[in-house]
Design a protein around this motif. Sequence first.
Motif, PDB file in Angstrom:
ATOM      1  N   ALA A 122       0.776  -1.286   0.167  1.00 39.52           N
ATOM      2  CA  ALA A 122       0.140   0.062   0.103  1.00 39.52           C
ATOM      3  C   ALA A 122       0.766   1.370  -0.051  1.00 39.52           C
ATOM      4  O   ALA A 122       0.807   2.327  -0.558  1.00 39.52           O
ATOM      5  CB  ALA A 122      -1.101  -0.181   1.080  1.00 39.52           C
ATOM      6  N   PHE A 123       1.935   1.217   0.789  1.00 41.91           N
ATOM      7  CA  PHE A 123       2.824   2.399   0.939  1.00 41.91           C
ATOM      8  C   PHE A 123       3.684   2.678  -0.494  1.00 41.91           C
ATOM      9  O   PHE A 123       3.522   3.600  -0.861  1.00 41.91           O
ATOM     10  CB  PHE A 123       4.011   2.244   1.821  1.00 41.91           C
ATOM     11  N   VAL A 124       4.047   1.379  -1.147  1.00 37.14           N
ATOM     12  CA  VAL A 124       4.621   1.612  -2.481  1.00 37.14           C
ATOM     13  C   VAL A 124       3.739   2.317  -3.564  1.00 37.14           C
ATOM     14  O   VAL A 124       4.047   3.209  -4.207  1.00 37.14           O
ATOM     15  CB  VAL A 124       5.278   0.032  -2.682  1.00 37.14           C
ATOM     16  N   LYS A 125       2.598   1.765  -3.482  1.00 32.23           N
ATOM     17  CA  LYS A 125       1.504   2.369  -4.256  1.00 32.23           C
ATOM     18  C   LYS A 125       1.358   4.011  -4.042  1.00 32.23           C
ATOM     19  O   LYS A 125       1.297   4.467  -5.101  1.00 32.23           O
ATOM     20  CB  LYS A 125      -0.085   1.593  -4.023  1.00 32.23           C
ATOM     21  N   PHE A 126       1.166   4.173  -2.877  1.00 29.57           N
ATOM     22  CA  PHE A 126       0.923   5.753  -2.430  1.00 29.57           C
ATOM     23  C   PHE A 126       2.409   6.569  -2.900  1.00 29.57           C
ATOM     24  O   PHE A 126       1.972   7.546  -3.444  1.00 29.57           O
ATOM     25  CB  PHE A 126       0.792   5.766  -0.798  1.00 29.57           C
ATOM     26  N   CYS A 127       3.375   5.689  -2.787  1.00 26.79           N
ATOM     27  CA  CYS A 127       4.453   6.547  -3.115  1.00 26.79           C
ATOM     28  C   CYS A 127       4.540   6.737  -4.600  1.00 26.79           C
ATOM     29  O   CYS A 127       5.455   7.720  -5.226  1.00 26.79           O
ATOM     30  CB  CYS A 127       5.827   5.744  -2.691  1.00 26.79           C
ATOM     31  N   LYS A 128       3.913   6.379  -5.622  1.00 27.05           N
ATOM     32  CA  LYS A 128       3.731   6.190  -7.014  1.00 27.05           C
ATOM     33  C   LYS A 128       2.931   7.588  -7.580  1.00 27.05           C
ATOM     34  O   LYS A 128       2.845   7.997  -8.481  1.00 27.05           O
ATOM     35  CB  LYS A 128       3.363   5.127  -7.475  1.00 27.05           C
ATOM     36  N   TYR A 129       2.220   8.104  -6.590  1.00 26.34           N
ATOM     37  CA  TYR A 129       1.191   8.977  -6.970  1.00 26.34           C
ATOM     38  C   TYR A 129       1.737  10.307  -7.570  1.00 26.34           C
ATOM     39  O   TYR A 129       1.380  10.920  -8.346  1.00 26.34           O
ATOM     40  CB  TYR A 129       0.303   9.383  -5.681  1.00 26.34           C
ATOM     41  N   VAL A 130       2.889  10.704  -6.412  1.00 27.17           N
ATOM     42  CA  VAL A 130       3.745  11.859  -6.788  1.00 27.17           C
ATOM     43  C   VAL A 130       5.053  11.730  -6.649  1.00 27.17           C
ATOM     44  O   VAL A 130       5.280  10.851  -5.708  1.00 27.17           O
ATOM     45  CB  VAL A 130       3.173  13.189  -6.140  1.00 27.17           C
ATOM     46  N   PRO A 131       6.151  12.304  -7.166  1.00 28.90           N
ATOM     47  CA  PRO A 131       7.351  12.045  -6.983  1.00 28.90           C
ATOM     48  C   PRO A 131       7.848  12.423  -5.590  1.00 28.90           C
ATOM     49  O   PRO A 131       7.148  13.524  -5.017  1.00 28.90           O
ATOM     50  CB  PRO A 131       8.173  13.055  -8.067  1.00 28.90           C
ATOM     51  N   CYS A 132       8.426  11.476  -4.982  1.00 30.28           N
ATOM     52  CA  CYS A 132       8.599  11.672  -3.588  1.00 30.28           C
ATOM     53  C   CYS A 132      10.104  10.848  -3.180  1.00 30.28           C
ATOM     54  O   CYS A 132      10.591  10.247  -3.685  1.00 30.28           O
ATOM     55  CB  CYS A 132       7.552  10.886  -2.833  1.00 30.28           C
ATOM     56  N   LYS A 133      10.368  11.043  -1.867  1.00 31.02           N
ATOM     57  CA  LYS A 133      11.323  10.495  -1.394  1.00 31.02           C
ATOM     58  C   LYS A 133      10.921  10.013   0.091  1.00 31.02           C
ATOM     59  O   LYS A 133      10.091  10.726   0.493  1.00 31.02           O
ATOM     60  CB  LYS A 133      12.692  11.130  -1.445  1.00 31.02           C
ATOM     61  N   VAL A 134      11.448   9.097   0.868  1.00 33.07           N
ATOM     62  CA  VAL A 134      11.164   8.246   2.074  1.00 33.07           C
ATOM     63  C   VAL A 134      12.007   8.477   2.903  1.00 33.07           C
ATOM     64  O   VAL A 134      13.360   8.030   2.651  1.00 33.07           O
ATOM     65  CB  VAL A 134      10.677   6.939   1.589  1.00 33.07           C
ATOM     66  N   ASN A 135      11.636   8.924   4.300  1.00 27.07           N
ATOM     67  CA  ASN A 135      12.557   8.704   5.209  1.00 27.07           C
ATOM     68  C   ASN A 135      12.027   7.898   6.110  1.00 27.07           C
ATOM     69  O   ASN A 135      10.939   8.249   6.870  1.00 27.07           O
ATOM     70  CB  ASN A 135      12.550  10.314   5.973  1.00 27.07           C
ATOM     71  N   ILE A 136      12.514   6.743   6.742  1.00 27.69           N
ATOM     72  CA  ILE A 136      12.043   5.754   7.348  1.00 27.69           C
ATOM     73  C   ILE A 136      12.636   6.244   8.713  1.00 27.69           C
ATOM     74  O   ILE A 136      14.000   6.372   9.174  1.00 27.69           O
ATOM     75  CB  ILE A 136      12.480   4.217   7.154  1.00 27.69           C
ATOM     76  N   ILE A 137      11.777   6.368  10.043  1.00 23.25           N
ATOM     77  CA  ILE A 137      12.271   6.940  11.106  1.00 23.25           C
ATOM     78  C   ILE A 137      12.535   5.867  12.258  1.00 23.25           C
ATOM     79  O   ILE A 137      11.161   5.189  12.265  1.00 23.25           O
ATOM     80  CB  ILE A 137      11.479   8.176  11.705  1.00 23.25           C
ATOM     81  N   GLU A 138      13.357   6.005  13.033  1.00 28.47           N
ATOM     82  CA  GLU A 138      13.415   5.057  14.090  1.00 28.47           C
ATOM     83  C   GLU A 138      12.382   5.219  15.125  1.00 28.47           C
ATOM     84  O   GLU A 138      12.098   6.711  15.224  1.00 28.47           O
ATOM     85  CB  GLU A 138      14.677   5.067  14.684  1.00 28.47           C
ATOM     86  N   TYR A 139      11.718   4.625  15.664  1.00 25.63           N
ATOM     87  CA  TYR A 139      10.724   4.764  16.735  1.00 25.63           C
ATOM     88  C   TYR A 139      11.201   5.139  18.146  1.00 25.63           C
ATOM     89  O   TYR A 139      12.197   4.186  18.446  1.00 25.63           O
ATOM     90  CB  TYR A 139       9.598   3.579  16.864  1.00 25.63           C
ATOM     91  N   ASN A 140      11.071   6.178  18.444  1.00 26.74           N
ATOM     92  CA  ASN A 140      11.277   6.491  19.908  1.00 26.74           C
ATOM     93  C   ASN A 140      10.189   6.266  20.819  1.00 26.74           C
ATOM     94  O   ASN A 140       9.098   7.084  20.918  1.00 26.74           O
ATOM     95  CB  ASN A 140      11.732   8.230  20.013  1.00 26.74           C
ATOM     96  N   PRO A 141      10.741   5.314  21.802  1.00 23.69           N
ATOM     97  CA  PRO A 141       9.565   4.879  22.491  1.00 23.69           C
ATOM     98  C   PRO A 141       8.971   6.115  23.480  1.00 23.69           C
ATOM     99  O   PRO A 141      10.091   6.619  24.284  1.00 23.69           O
ATOM    100  CB  PRO A 141      10.269   3.764  23.400  1.00 23.69           C
ATOM    101  N   ILE A 142       7.758   6.254  23.892  1.00 24.54           N
ATOM    102  CA  ILE A 142       7.454   7.399  24.688  1.00 24.54           C
ATOM    103  C   ILE A 142       6.538   6.669  25.902  1.00 24.54           C
ATOM    104  O   ILE A 142       6.237   7.315  26.811  1.00 24.54           O
ATOM    105  CB  ILE A 142       6.702   8.352  23.950  1.00 24.54           C
ATOM    106  N   ASP A 143       6.315   5.446  25.869  1.00 22.52           N
ATOM    107  CA  ASP A 143       5.557   5.150  26.919  1.00 22.52           C
ATOM    108  C   ASP A 143       5.518   3.575  27.247  1.00 22.52           C
ATOM    109  O   ASP A 143       6.818   2.987  27.261  1.00 22.52           O
ATOM    110  CB  ASP A 143       4.018   5.032  26.662  1.00 22.52           C
ATOM    111  N   ASP A 144       4.602   2.679  27.528  1.00 19.72           N
ATOM    112  CA  ASP A 144       4.594   1.439  28.369  1.00 19.72           C
ATOM    113  C   ASP A 144       4.864   0.567  27.345  1.00 19.72           C
ATOM    114  O   ASP A 144       4.419  -0.590  27.525  1.00 19.72           O
ATOM    115  CB  ASP A 144       3.219   1.359  29.023  1.00 19.72           C
ATOM    116  N   GLY A 145       5.079   0.773  26.028  1.00 18.73           N
ATOM    117  CA  GLY A 145       5.543  -0.291  25.006  1.00 18.73           C
ATOM    118  C   GLY A 145       4.177  -0.637  24.349  1.00 18.73           C
ATOM    119  O   GLY A 145       3.880  -1.728  23.543  1.00 18.73           O
TER     120      GLY A 145
END
Length: 346
Positions: free
Chosen positions: A278-301
């Motif tokens: 679904a993400f790859v399909k979304f990325c094809k709608y308009v020219p883009c680049k992707v930043n995958i961000i590491e998750y920073n835990p904020i809570d109880d998991g």
Amino acid sequence: MATDKKDIRALTKEQLRDFFVTQGDKAFRGNQVYEWLWQKSAHTFEDMTNVSKETRQMLEDNFVINHIQVDTMQRSSDGTVKNAVRLHDGLIVESVLIPTKTRTTACVSSQVGCSLDCRFCATARLKRMRNLNPDEIYDQVVAIDNESKLYFNRPLSNIVFMGMGEPLMNYNNVIKAIDKITSSEGLGMSPKRITVSTSGVPKMIKKMADDEVKFNLAVSLHSAIDEVRTTIMPFNETFPLKDLKESLEYWYAKTKRKISYEYVVWKGINDTQKDIDAFVKFCKYVPCKVNIIEYNPIDDGEFQQATNEALENYIASLEKNRIVVNVRRSRGKDIDAACGQLANKS
Ligand code: SAH
């Protein structure tokens, strides 16, 4: 300190010039004071040394300068600096300086708290208390520019609106701040070095396109499947992906500028092949680049960073489809300065 006096930086240059004329002075005095207020970022009227003592007193009697104050500054072991910034009414926001070998990036806040309700973000738990004024946004940038010069011997090179708040829910003030930041009467920075990040407010993305803004756009997508996105970002119910897609197509048609997607992959939430497709399909709608961000835990998991394997699957599928993807490692985690961790803890 409560006062009825007006914040002088709410005046335009024209209004300031007019004010001096009504005081029987020359309009030119307005230019001088304007320069002190913005280019030289004066904190007090006392600082304005080429203005006469009487004039400074007159300004003091009529106005205040609601300059922000850096309350506490924390430095991370990786060089990241976090400022807790006190506003004139006592509220606090945070901004972050992120140094790399070649750049210094300021990550600034646009609201106290946030209008939106992303379930994985610490700022969302604060709720929105108020919007920041243009000068409060500008001051955060100036403070980080000064710290960059002090600690890294170079001026600030980039700005991201990825601190507290949803910039597009405080659009007018963000635009006014960016106008000052990019103006030769302010910091003179290129808009190409500025990125505004949004959770995705379609109407405002279209407005930005209509306004022909010159800065970059980032969208915090995190899922391209409505049911999933609504679970983690409940406002997606009001602004569904179909509308977001349409607004991004509109943006690209008008600006011809690529969009960046910010994306965190969580265990059991968006880590299957179906999510990836679904993400790859979304990325094809308009020219883009992707930043995958590491998750920073904020809570109880409740949210957990996905496995490396899931990340690799994302990267492989994106690259196979010739979509540029970067993995962003967290910075400043030890001082709660990383993405989504800004919550005025200290
Ligand atoms: N409201 C705007 C600006 C905030 S940017 C926006 O959503 O884009 C903050 C970025 O950090 C967003 O991409 C957000 O989705 C992401 N984020 C929030 N909480 C996070 C967390 N705990 N770990 C990693 N990224 C997070």
